[in-house]
Scaffold this motif. Structure first.
Motif, PDB file in Angstrom:
ATOM      1  N   ARG A 175      -0.301   9.552  22.478  1.00  0.00           N
ATOM      2  CA  ARG A 175      -0.714   9.766  23.869  1.00  0.00           C
ATOM      3  C   ARG A 175      -2.222   9.938  24.028  1.00  0.00           C
ATOM      4  N   SER A 176      -3.017   9.505  23.063  1.00  0.00           N
ATOM      5  CA  SER A 176      -4.461   9.693  23.160  1.00  0.00           C
ATOM      6  C   SER A 176      -5.165   8.537  23.868  1.00  0.00           C
ATOM      7  N   GLY A 177      -4.447   7.490  24.225  1.00  0.00           N
ATOM      8  CA  GLY A 177      -5.061   6.350  24.896  1.00  0.00           C
ATOM      9  C   GLY A 177      -4.018   5.330  25.299  1.00  0.00           C
ATOM     10  N   TYR A 178      -4.478   4.223  25.860  1.00  0.00           N
ATOM     11  CA  TYR A 178      -3.549   3.194  26.309  1.00  0.00           C
ATOM     12  C   TYR A 178      -4.257   1.862  26.450  1.00  0.00           C
ATOM     13  N   ALA A 179      -3.470   0.807  26.369  1.00  0.00           N
ATOM     14  CA  ALA A 179      -3.877  -0.532  26.768  1.00  0.00           C
ATOM     15  C   ALA A 179      -3.122  -0.862  28.047  1.00  0.00           C
ATOM     16  N   ALA A 180      -3.724  -1.676  28.903  1.00  0.00           N
ATOM     17  CA  ALA A 180      -3.064  -1.959  30.176  1.00  0.00           C
ATOM     18  C   ALA A 180      -3.522  -3.293  30.743  1.00  0.00           C
ATOM     19  N   GLY A 181      -2.637  -3.891  31.499  1.00  0.00           N
ATOM     20  CA  GLY A 181      -2.921  -5.112  32.226  1.00  0.00           C
ATOM     21  C   GLY A 181      -2.083  -5.139  33.484  1.00  0.00           C
ATOM     22  N   THR A 182      -2.000  -6.290  34.122  1.00  0.00           N
ATOM     23  CA  THR A 182      -1.286  -6.413  35.388  1.00  0.00           C
ATOM     24  C   THR A 182      -0.449  -7.680  35.401  1.00  0.00           C
ATOM     25  N   LEU A 183       0.725  -7.598  35.975  1.00  0.00           N
ATOM     26  CA  LEU A 183       1.547  -8.759  36.312  1.00  0.00           C
ATOM     27  C   LEU A 183       1.607  -8.816  37.832  1.00  0.00           C
ATOM     28  N   ALA A 184       1.260  -9.965  38.419  1.00  0.00           N
ATOM     29  CA  ALA A 184       1.118 -10.015  39.870  1.00  0.00           C
ATOM     30  C   ALA A 184       1.340 -11.431  40.388  1.00  0.00           C
ATOM     31  N   PRO A 185       1.699 -11.573  41.667  1.00  0.00           N
ATOM     32  CA  PRO A 185       1.854 -12.910  42.260  1.00  0.00           C
ATOM     33  C   PRO A 185       0.529 -13.565  42.618  1.00  0.00           C
ATOM     34  N   ARG A 186      -0.563 -12.770  42.694  1.00  0.00           N
ATOM     35  CA  ARG A 186      -1.861 -13.337  43.048  1.00  0.00           C
ATOM     36  C   ARG A 186      -2.965 -12.638  42.264  1.00  0.00           C
ATOM     37  N   GLN A 187      -4.068 -13.362  42.089  1.00  0.00           N
ATOM     38  CA  GLN A 187      -5.219 -12.778  41.427  1.00  0.00           C
ATOM     39  C   GLN A 187      -5.780 -11.611  42.234  1.00  0.00           C
ATOM     40  N   GLY A 188      -6.405 -10.661  41.539  1.00  0.00           N
ATOM     41  CA  GLY A 188      -7.080  -9.567  42.202  1.00  0.00           C
ATOM     42  C   GLY A 188      -6.194  -8.410  42.588  1.00  0.00           C
ATOM     43  N   MET A 189      -4.902  -8.489  42.313  1.00  0.00           N
ATOM     44  CA  MET A 189      -3.997  -7.398  42.645  1.00  0.00           C
ATOM     45  C   MET A 189      -3.944  -6.398  41.491  1.00  0.00           C
ATOM     46  N   SER A 190      -3.557  -5.192  41.815  1.00  0.00           N
ATOM     47  CA  SER A 190      -3.366  -4.176  40.791  1.00  0.00           C
ATOM     48  C   SER A 190      -2.298  -3.204  41.255  1.00  0.00           C
ATOM     49  N   ALA A 191      -1.788  -2.432  40.329  1.00  0.00           N
ATOM     50  CA  ALA A 191      -0.781  -1.417  40.632  1.00  0.00           C
ATOM     51  C   ALA A 191      -1.239  -0.111  40.010  1.00  0.00           C
ATOM     52  N   PRO A 192      -0.725   1.022  40.495  1.00  0.00           N
ATOM     53  CA  PRO A 192      -1.146   2.307  39.927  1.00  0.00           C
ATOM     54  C   PRO A 192      -0.763   2.423  38.455  1.00  0.00           C
ATOM     55  N   LEU A 193      -1.584   3.159  37.724  1.00  0.00           N
ATOM     56  CA  LEU A 193      -1.230   3.484  36.347  1.00  0.00           C
ATOM     57  C   LEU A 193      -0.123   4.526  36.349  1.00  0.00           C
ATOM     58  N   PRO A 194       0.852   4.424  35.452  1.00  0.00           N
ATOM     59  CA  PRO A 194       1.869   5.470  35.376  1.00  0.00           C
ATOM     60  C   PRO A 194       1.265   6.774  34.882  1.00  0.00           C
ATOM     61  N   GLN A 195       1.944   7.844  35.131  1.00  0.00           N
ATOM     62  CA  GLN A 195       1.468   9.144  34.698  1.00  0.00           C
ATOM     63  C   GLN A 195       1.439   9.216  33.172  1.00  0.00           C
ATOM     64  N   ARG A 196       0.315   9.686  32.635  1.00  0.00           N
ATOM     65  CA  ARG A 196       0.206   9.869  31.189  1.00  0.00           C
ATOM     66  C   ARG A 196       1.110  11.012  30.753  1.00  0.00           C
ATOM     67  N   ARG A 197       1.684  10.885  29.574  1.00  0.00           N
ATOM     68  CA  ARG A 197       2.597  11.902  29.077  1.00  0.00           C
ATOM     69  C   ARG A 197       1.899  12.833  28.090  1.00  0.00           C
ATOM     70  N   VAL A 198       2.454  14.014  27.934  1.00  0.00           N
ATOM     71  CA  VAL A 198       1.838  14.996  27.035  1.00  0.00           C
ATOM     72  C   VAL A 198       2.020  14.556  25.590  1.00  0.00           C
ATOM     73  N   ARG A 199       1.138  15.007  24.735  1.00  0.00           N
ATOM     74  CA  ARG A 199       1.203  14.629  23.332  1.00  0.00           C
ATOM     75  C   ARG A 199       2.452  15.230  22.694  1.00  0.00           C
ATOM     76  N   PRO A 200       3.030  14.559  21.726  1.00  0.00           N
ATOM     77  CA  PRO A 200       4.207  15.102  21.046  1.00  0.00           C
ATOM     78  C   PRO A 200       3.814  16.185  20.050  1.00  0.00           C
ATOM     79  N   ILE A 201       4.711  17.132  19.860  1.00  0.00           N
ATOM     80  CA  ILE A 201       4.558  18.181  18.849  1.00  0.00           C
ATOM     81  C   ILE A 201       5.747  18.074  17.910  1.00  0.00           C
ATOM     82  N   ARG A 202       5.479  17.827  16.648  1.00  0.00           N
ATOM     83  CA  ARG A 202       6.565  17.680  15.684  1.00  0.00           C
ATOM     84  C   ARG A 202       7.054  19.040  15.180  1.00  0.00           C
TER      85      ARG A 202
END
Length: 410
Positions: free
Chosen positions: A354-381
């Motif tokens: 949970r220290s980072g992320y990669a992200a992109g977009t799938l969309a019907p048209r160029q220039g669109m974007s969607a909100p990023l999902p909520q980041r989750r807390v780090r796991p504790i083993r």
């Protein structure tokens, strides 16, 4: 190539950062170093199209040149080793039953190189691992890989020399089957996940050898101890710390390399560059996920879109629909999605720690974007997670409240 959304209603976000921080010349350089399949598509006509420009047609002869270049990554100059001038390298597309002929020329200065064909069944001498199957490719030399294509599916290739894979020597392979796949789709995209460090990989390695948790910036601290004591009692909280200390382990040690060292990429682009794959609502879209990272596990989801897994590591599987999947280093998963709404979706690959992320977009048209999902807390083993649960009692974490296993906030 869409480096910025044009939707005026979108808020200031990761996608606008690149436009504000990178000069026009840098963006032009970034585009030149991005292969065609990694750029957003403008058309998709059948299964062979839709990966940003048209996907490469199947051919059995390929020429690859490995050389150094400087690319612009989120406004920062990065020294890379490229394949045919791009990061990732070009898409290689073959057909099952043909013979692949791949000529790899080393254009590096005073540095050997190699290419390993990950997951392919081939003669040992063609496997591309220096010191095991061949002697490597010397500077100025060309090595010809020649092998029969005995399988089909999604695979990838990468250097097996030094840290070249970490600095850009990797790319996708698609082998089309002789017989039609048992599932249908209208267009497809290659989605390569990778991790990039602006630090010399040799220095990264040296730091890890001296201190294995050097890049773990999510370790438990004194406030965590106080909070745990308030929840579990001082005796249990201190016993937990003693148990981990005796084993010289850390319950937050999930990944050796974290977001403290890495920028995470989709098809060679950081989140701010907003890689975009286009679709028409109602289409079935095949996403060919490849984890080409050096050290990162990703948890992949597309909020609002279930994914039907149809292939794993190049092998067709009984389709199973999931909301999320974990992809380990070097694995490939092919999924089919069916976006029915005329809106954008975020393709989100969160690191396992949970220290980072990669992200992109799938969309019907160029220039669109969607909100990023909520980041989750780090796991504790827990000790149970580590296979060290030997029963409840003194010195065992299994008997502690809230420590039965799984992920916990810290």
């Amino acid at each position: 190539m869409p480096l910025m959304p044009t939707n005026p209603s979108s808020h200031f976000s990761r996608r606008r950062f690149l436009n504000l921080s990178a000069a026009a010349g840098g963006l032009a350089l970034l585009q030149r170093l991005t292969p065609a399949y990694a750029q957003s598509s403008h058309a998709g006509h059948g299964a062979m199209a839709g990966t940003g420009g048209e996907m490469a047609a199947a051919t059995n002869e390929v020429n690859l040149a490995i050389r150094r270049a400087t690319l612009d990554l989120a406004g920062t100059a990065a020294s890379a080793v490229t394949i045919n001038g791009t990061v990732p390298g070009p898409l290689l597309r073959f057909r099952e039953g043909d013979e692949a002929v791949i000529r790899v020329t080393n254009q590096l200065d005073g540095e050997d190189t190699s290419i390993h064909w990950h997951g392919l069944i081939l003669p040992a001498a063609m496997d591309g691992v220096p010191g095991v199957s061949f002697g490597g490719i010397k500077p100025g030399e060309t090595f010809t890989y020649r092998f029969p294509l005995k399988q089909s599916g999604t695979y990838w290739y990468h250097s097996h020399t030094g840290f070249q894979e970490q600095v850009g020597v990797f790319g996708p392979i698609i082998i089309d089957p002789r017989t039609p796949a048992p599932y249908e789709y209208d267009r497809e995209y290659v989605v390569i996940l990778s991790d990039w460090t602006f630090t010399d990989p040799h220095l990264v390695y040296s730091r890890l050898k001296k201190q294995s948790n050097y890049y773990n910036r999510q370790r438990r601290t004194l406030p965590d101890l106080v909070r745990d004591a308030g929840r579990e009692g001082w005796s249990a909280a201190l016993a937990s710390r003693r148990e981990w200390a005796r084993m010289r382990m850390d319950p937050t040690d999930i990944s050796d390399l974290t977001g403290a060292a890495y920028t995470y990429l989709v098809n060679g682009l950081p989140p701010a560059a907003n890689w975009t794959g286009l679709f028409h609502p109602g289409e079935r879209v095949r996403l060919r996920f490849i984890n080409a990272s050096a050290a990162t596990y990703f948890d992949v989801r597309i909020p609002g879109l279930p994914m039907t897994v149809v292939q794993a590591d190049g092998n067709d599987v009984q389709p199973v629909t999931v909301d999320e999947f974990r992809i380990a280093v070097a694995e490939t998963y092919d999924v089919i999605i069916e976006p029915s709404e005329d809106r954008a979706y975020t393709l989100f690959a969160e690191t396992m720690d949970r220290s980072g992320y990669a992200a992109g977009t799938l969309a019907p048209r160029q220039g669109m974007s969607a909100p990023l999902p909520q980041r989750r807390v780090r796991p504790i083993r827990t000790m149970a997670d580590m296979g060290m649960d030997h029963g409840a009692g003194a010195g065992s974490m299994a008997g502690m409240p809230g420590m039965a296993g799984g992920e916990h906030s810290a």
